[in-house]
Design a protein around this motif. Structure first.
Motif, short mmCIF file in Angstrom:
data_model
loop_
_atom_site.label_atom_id
_atom_site.label_comp_id
_atom_site.label_asym_id
_atom_site.label_seq_id
_atom_site.Cartn_x
_atom_site.Cartn_y
_atom_site.Cartn_z
N LYS A 74 0.88 -1.24 -0.41
CA LYS A 74 0.09 0.10 0.12
C LYS A 74 0.74 1.33 -0.50
O LYS A 74 2.01 1.72 0.86
N PRO A 75 0.73 2.13 -0.96
CA PRO A 75 1.45 3.35 -0.87
C PRO A 75 1.78 4.24 0.32
O PRO A 75 0.46 4.51 1.30
N ASP A 76 2.78 4.67 0.71
CA ASP A 76 2.42 5.74 1.80
C ASP A 76 2.40 7.35 0.97
O ASP A 76 4.07 7.43 0.50
N TYR A 77 1.55 7.74 1.18
CA TYR A 77 2.25 9.10 1.39
C TYR A 77 2.07 10.65 1.47
O TYR A 77 1.51 11.65 2.11
N THR A 78 2.96 10.20 3.00
CA THR A 78 3.07 10.42 3.97
C THR A 78 4.36 11.86 3.09
O THR A 78 3.30 13.19 3.80
N LEU A 79 4.58 11.94 2.49
CA LEU A 79 5.11 13.21 2.51
C LEU A 79 4.11 13.84 1.57
O LEU A 79 5.07 15.42 1.35
N ALA A 80 3.34 13.63 0.68
CA ALA A 80 3.26 13.89 -0.17
C ALA A 80 1.89 14.65 0.24
O ALA A 80 1.69 16.02 0.11
N ASN A 81 1.50 14.05 1.33
CA ASN A 81 0.52 15.09 2.79
C ASN A 81 1.37 16.17 3.22
O ASN A 81 0.40 17.07 3.89
N LEU A 82 2.06 15.53 3.64
CA LEU A 82 2.80 16.99 4.46
C LEU A 82 3.67 18.45 3.51
O LEU A 82 3.01 19.43 4.03
N ALA A 83 3.88 17.86 2.40
CA ALA A 83 4.63 18.80 1.09
C ALA A 83 2.80 19.79 0.58
O ALA A 83 2.99 21.12 1.35
N TYR A 84 1.40 18.76 0.70
CA TYR A 84 0.55 19.03 0.47
C TYR A 84 -0.09 20.39 1.25
O TYR A 84 -0.21 21.34 1.23
N LEU A 85 -0.15 19.85 2.89
CA LEU A 85 -0.41 20.99 4.09
C LEU A 85 0.37 21.97 4.10
O LEU A 85 -0.45 23.17 4.48
N THR A 86 1.19 21.47 3.88
CA THR A 86 2.20 23.10 3.95
C THR A 86 2.56 24.50 3.27
O THR A 86 3.23 25.21 3.31
N GLY A 87 2.32 24.05 2.00
CA GLY A 87 2.38 24.29 0.73
C GLY A 87 1.13 24.97 0.12
O GLY A 87 0.94 25.66 -0.90
N LYS A 88 -0.32 24.52 0.58
CA LYS A 88 -1.19 24.63 -0.49
C LYS A 88 -1.80 26.31 -0.05
O LYS A 88 -1.34 26.85 0.87
N LYS A 89 -2.29 26.66 -1.58
CA LYS A 89 -3.23 28.07 -1.25
C LYS A 89 -4.12 27.98 -0.37
O LYS A 89 -4.91 28.84 -0.09
N SER A 90 -5.47 26.72 -0.95
CA SER A 90 -6.64 26.91 0.31
C SER A 90 -6.75 25.88 0.85
O SER A 90 -6.19 24.56 0.89
N ASN A 91 -7.93 26.78 2.19
CA ASN A 91 -8.16 24.88 3.10
C ASN A 91 -9.62 25.18 2.78
O ASN A 91 -10.23 26.29 3.75
N HIS A 92 -10.16 24.37 1.92
CA HIS A 92 -11.62 23.63 2.19
C HIS A 92 -11.95 23.72 2.88
O HIS A 92 -11.50 22.60 4.03
N ALA A 93 -13.76 23.89 3.09
CA ALA A 93 -14.53 23.94 4.31
C ALA A 93 -14.80 22.34 4.04
O ALA A 93 -15.16 21.70 2.65
N ALA A 94 -15.39 22.19 5.32
CA ALA A 94 -16.05 20.27 5.14
C ALA A 94 -16.67 19.85 4.57
O ALA A 94 -17.79 20.69 4.47
N GLY A 95 -16.94 18.88 4.04
CA GLY A 95 -17.93 18.62 2.71
C GLY A 95 -18.36 19.71 1.20
O GLY A 95 -19.02 19.42 1.05
N SER A 96 -17.08 20.37 1.41
CA SER A 96 -17.93 21.11 0.68
C SER A 96 -17.75 20.96 -0.95
O SER A 96 -15.74 19.97 -1.18
N LEU A 97 -17.78 20.95 -1.86
CA LEU A 97 -17.64 20.60 -3.35
C LEU A 97 -15.88 20.90 -3.72
O LEU A 97 -15.71 19.58 -4.29
N GLU A 98 -15.27 21.64 -2.87
CA GLU A 98 -14.07 21.56 -3.61
C GLU A 98 -13.19 20.36 -2.41
O GLU A 98 -12.38 19.98 -3.73
N GLN A 99 -13.47 20.37 -1.25
CA GLN A 99 -13.37 19.20 -1.12
C GLN A 99 -12.77 17.38 -1.62
O GLN A 99 -12.32 16.47 -1.84
#
Length: 308
Positions: A74-99
């Motif tokens: 099973k793939p481990d997305y730890t690196l991608a998830n950390l980079a995503y959370l620290t580098g993303k420009k949007s933080n979408h609301a729970a349940g939003s279409l974006e999410q």
């Protein structure tokens, strides 16, 4: 003759897609389990300190036979998830279409990159699925799975920059795993809901490795902005996906032919000022005289208060 020490490269881990990218400039090689464990600790601390953040949720990763995982686990997305959370420009609301759209696309990417058996891909309608980039060739599910996402999405790029016919699935993934330690993706905004979903998106990574065995990055940020139009069924399976972005600027930046700034957002949305300068409006002689005399200047929505 003095003793010489040789270091054994660490065994590759299932981090991201059998990640080979350097975490820092000049540290190219398989990402060790020790490094992955350190990133896991950083990720855990980040989520405690910022409870408003949420890791991406890639569905259909459980109850998958080991033989169906391309790299045996099973793939481990730890690196991608950390980079995503620290580098993303949007933080979408729970349940939003974006999410919802973001999770769906990340699930699709995971299945395409890791699940060998096309029949086990649950994020798509296998009979209807088609994908294209920048108005180029539409790949059906079978061919897209065979050539890989990179070859599909770069199909319409100039051949001198990307010759997909000469690049295999494995080669295409190796090129980018040796370029970035992680290459996260986010949805910026969704403009229409199901069944036809239109959205803008951003891909980014720090160029710490070598691109295609040639140009060495220095850690600069490389970005890719685009928009997509996806058709989904009543269970939110992908039936069709069309992506649009500037593949040429992206590939030229990696090759060192243009600066990393050529991949910034202004090159996606266009210039942020009128071509001829000024405010871009039509100014009458009366308005110009009033502005010169101090009347009518400034923001029209900030009227003077009575008695001022």
């Amino acid at each position: 003759m003095g003793n010489t020490e040789t270091s054994t490269p660490p065994e590759p881990t299932p981090a991201q897609t059998y990640n080979q990218g350097p975490l820092t400039v000049g540290s190219h090689g398989p990402v060790s389990q020790t490094a992955v464990d350190d990133v896991k600790a950083q990720l855990a601390r980040l989520l405690v300190e910022h409870p408003e953040l949420r890791e991406p949720r890639r569905a259909h990763m459980d109850d998958v036979p080991a033989a169906n995982w391309r790299f045996g686990a099973k793939p481990d997305y730890t690196l991608a998830n950390l980079a995503y959370l620290t580098g993303k420009k949007s933080n979408h609301a729970a349940g939003s279409l974006e999410q919802v759209v973001e999770d769906l696309v990340k699930t699709w990417e995971m299945e395409r990159s890791h699940k060998l058996d096309l029949a086990s891909h649950r994020s798509i309608d296998p009979a209807k699925f088609g994908i294209s980039a920048n108005g180029g060739k539409t790949y059906d599910s079978v061919e897209a799975h065979r050539v890989g996402n990179y070859n599909v999405l770069l199909d319409s790029a100039p051949q001198e920059l990307w010759d997909g016919a000469a690049i295999s699935w494995t080669q295409s993934h190796d090129i980018f795993h040796e370029t970035f330690a992680a290459f996260p993706w986010e949805v910026l905004k969704v403009f229409s809901g199901p069944p036809v979903v239109a959205f803008t998106w951003r891909h980014w990574g720090h160029f710490t490795g070598k691109y295609n065995g040639g140009h060495q990055g220095s850690g600069e940020l490389i970005e890719m902005y685009g928009f997509g139009i996806a058709t989904v069924d009543e269970t939110l399976r992908l039936c069709d996906a069309k992506f649009y972005f500037d593949a040429e600027a992206f590939l030229k930046a990696l090759a060192g032919d243009v600066p990393a700034s050529a991949t910034r957002s202004t090159n996606f949305v266009g210039a942020d000022a009128p071509f001829l300068g000024g405010g871009g409006g039509v100014v009458t002689s009366e308005a110009a005289a009033a502005e010169a005399g101090g009347g009518g200047g400034g923001c029209p929505f900030k009227a003077a208060a009575p008695g001022a």
